[in-house]
Design a protein around this motif. Sequence first.
Motif, PDB file in Angstrom:
ATOM      1  N   GLU A 132      44.437  44.964  54.528  1.00 46.98           N
ATOM      2  CA  GLU A 132      43.961  44.058  53.390  1.00 46.98           C
ATOM      3  C   GLU A 132      43.101  45.691  52.511  1.00 46.98           C
ATOM      4  O   GLU A 132      43.314  45.581  51.301  1.00 46.98           O
ATOM      5  CB  GLU A 132      42.633  43.144  53.193  1.00 46.98           C
ATOM      6  CG  GLU A 132      43.224  41.727  53.815  1.00 46.98           C
ATOM      7  CD  GLU A 132      42.310  40.762  53.959  1.00 46.98           C
ATOM      8  OE1 GLU A 132      41.126  41.347  53.938  1.00 46.98           O
ATOM      9  OE2 GLU A 132      42.569  39.685  54.343  1.00 46.98           O
ATOM     10  N   GLU A 133      42.487  46.738  53.660  1.00 46.71           N
ATOM     11  CA  GLU A 133      42.147  47.910  52.802  1.00 46.71           C
ATOM     12  C   GLU A 133      43.157  48.831  52.511  1.00 46.71           C
ATOM     13  O   GLU A 133      42.662  49.872  51.752  1.00 46.71           O
ATOM     14  CB  GLU A 133      40.904  48.215  53.426  1.00 46.71           C
ATOM     15  CG  GLU A 133      39.933  47.097  54.022  1.00 46.71           C
ATOM     16  CD  GLU A 133      38.922  46.994  52.953  1.00 46.71           C
ATOM     17  OE1 GLU A 133      38.947  47.993  52.022  1.00 46.71           O
ATOM     18  OE2 GLU A 133      38.504  45.742  52.748  1.00 46.71           O
ATOM     19  N   LEU A 155      34.052  48.048  59.511  1.00 49.87           N
ATOM     20  CA  LEU A 155      34.645  48.496  58.218  1.00 49.87           C
ATOM     21  C   LEU A 155      33.716  49.144  57.619  1.00 49.87           C
ATOM     22  O   LEU A 155      34.111  50.204  56.727  1.00 49.87           O
ATOM     23  CB  LEU A 155      35.142  47.112  57.539  1.00 49.87           C
ATOM     24  CG  LEU A 155      36.373  46.736  58.243  1.00 49.87           C
ATOM     25  CD1 LEU A 155      36.774  45.405  57.496  1.00 49.87           C
ATOM     26  CD2 LEU A 155      37.381  47.579  58.238  1.00 49.87           C
ATOM     27  N   SER A 156      32.329  49.173  57.616  1.00 49.08           N
ATOM     28  CA  SER A 156      31.443  49.728  57.003  1.00 49.08           C
ATOM     29  C   SER A 156      31.262  51.197  57.287  1.00 49.08           C
ATOM     30  O   SER A 156      30.611  51.958  56.716  1.00 49.08           O
ATOM     31  CB  SER A 156      30.033  48.860  56.708  1.00 49.08           C
ATOM     32  OG  SER A 156      29.578  49.152  57.960  1.00 49.08           O
ATOM     33  N   GLU A 159      33.023  43.449  60.019  1.00 52.20           N
ATOM     34  CA  GLU A 159      32.330  43.985  58.609  1.00 52.20           C
ATOM     35  C   GLU A 159      31.532  45.291  59.001  1.00 52.20           C
ATOM     36  O   GLU A 159      31.536  46.265  58.177  1.00 52.20           O
ATOM     37  CB  GLU A 159      31.525  42.955  57.914  1.00 52.20           C
ATOM     38  CG  GLU A 159      32.221  41.706  57.261  1.00 52.20           C
ATOM     39  CD  GLU A 159      33.321  42.126  56.599  1.00 52.20           C
ATOM     40  OE1 GLU A 159      33.075  43.019  55.577  1.00 52.20           O
ATOM     41  OE2 GLU A 159      34.361  41.519  56.329  1.00 52.20           O
ATOM     42  N   ARG A 189      42.009  42.706  58.397  1.00 56.11           N
ATOM     43  CA  ARG A 189      41.216  43.266  57.300  1.00 56.11           C
ATOM     44  C   ARG A 189      41.494  44.640  56.912  1.00 56.11           C
ATOM     45  O   ARG A 189      41.503  45.057  56.046  1.00 56.11           O
ATOM     46  CB  ARG A 189      39.638  43.434  57.739  1.00 56.11           C
ATOM     47  CG  ARG A 189      39.015  41.847  57.687  1.00 56.11           C
ATOM     48  CD  ARG A 189      39.156  41.489  56.303  1.00 56.11           C
ATOM     49  NE  ARG A 189      38.362  42.443  55.370  1.00 56.11           N
ATOM     50  CZ  ARG A 189      37.091  42.794  54.950  1.00 56.11           C
ATOM     51  NH1 ARG A 189      36.326  42.095  55.668  1.00 56.11           N
ATOM     52  NH2 ARG A 189      36.542  43.639  54.329  1.00 56.11           N
ATOM     53  N   PHE A 190      41.962  45.359  57.997  1.00 57.50           N
ATOM     54  CA  PHE A 190      42.608  46.783  57.957  1.00 57.50           C
ATOM     55  C   PHE A 190      43.980  46.888  57.019  1.00 57.50           C
ATOM     56  O   PHE A 190      43.821  47.673  55.960  1.00 57.50           O
ATOM     57  CB  PHE A 190      42.933  47.543  59.086  1.00 57.50           C
ATOM     58  CG  PHE A 190      41.989  48.003  59.953  1.00 57.50           C
ATOM     59  CD1 PHE A 190      40.918  48.392  59.411  1.00 57.50           C
ATOM     60  CD2 PHE A 190      41.817  48.202  61.372  1.00 57.50           C
ATOM     61  CE1 PHE A 190      39.778  48.894  60.114  1.00 57.50           C
ATOM     62  CE2 PHE A 190      41.019  48.490  62.272  1.00 57.50           C
ATOM     63  CZ  PHE A 190      39.914  49.100  61.878  1.00 57.50           C
TER      64      PHE A 190
END
Length: 218
Positions: free
Chosen positions: A102-103, A216-217, A213, A99-100
């Motif tokens: 992807e961001e 990441l928020s 999630e 996810r990191f």
Amino acid sequence: LMADMGSPTVATQRVDASVLFVDIVGFTSMSERHTPEEVVAMLNEYFSHFILCSNLFFGSVDKFIGDCAMIVFGVPKPNPDHRLNAIACAVAIQRLLQRFREELPADSEQLDIRVKIGINSGEMMAGTVGAEDRIEYTVIGDAVNVASRLSDHAQADEILAGETTVEHPSMKTRIQAHPAMKLPVKGKEEPITAYLIDSVTPEQQRVIDTFVEDLLSH
């Protein structure tokens, strides 16, 4: 642990536990492209994420070895689900790093971190080792050495687990894995089977997704 027991040492005991090694891929070449300050900041950030993942699944970071972290499950407090917790922790680490990535902006390189993970379970000795002026609590044994070797043989983004982890009766229907390779082990006549971890139970996956999630928020 030592403070709670009122002693500078903890008696060594035989335990059934799991060990996870997580190693950053391409760290040497990455270090050559960045200043020492940037490398230290990068390691500190990602090690902090590994600690959060281990805490989520009742693991303890045993030590950091350069760009590698060693995490133990089932010690010092016994936990019958240490195998599942170790695998769930590994899946959480890989999912978080995915996810990191992807961001990240398209031109970013510094935080494009990929890791390889090795997990193994079984009997090992747990306790304090060292000299009078420097001791540490750790686990030692063949099962630990195999976990390290599995990490060495894993590829980027992979989780390799030993047969003593995957084939244990407690793991039936709780994970998805497939044989990846035969790994010769010193002192054993037959090589062990290394399994590539595909997934955990839907319940564990929901816990992991919610954790990622939430992180990441912030």
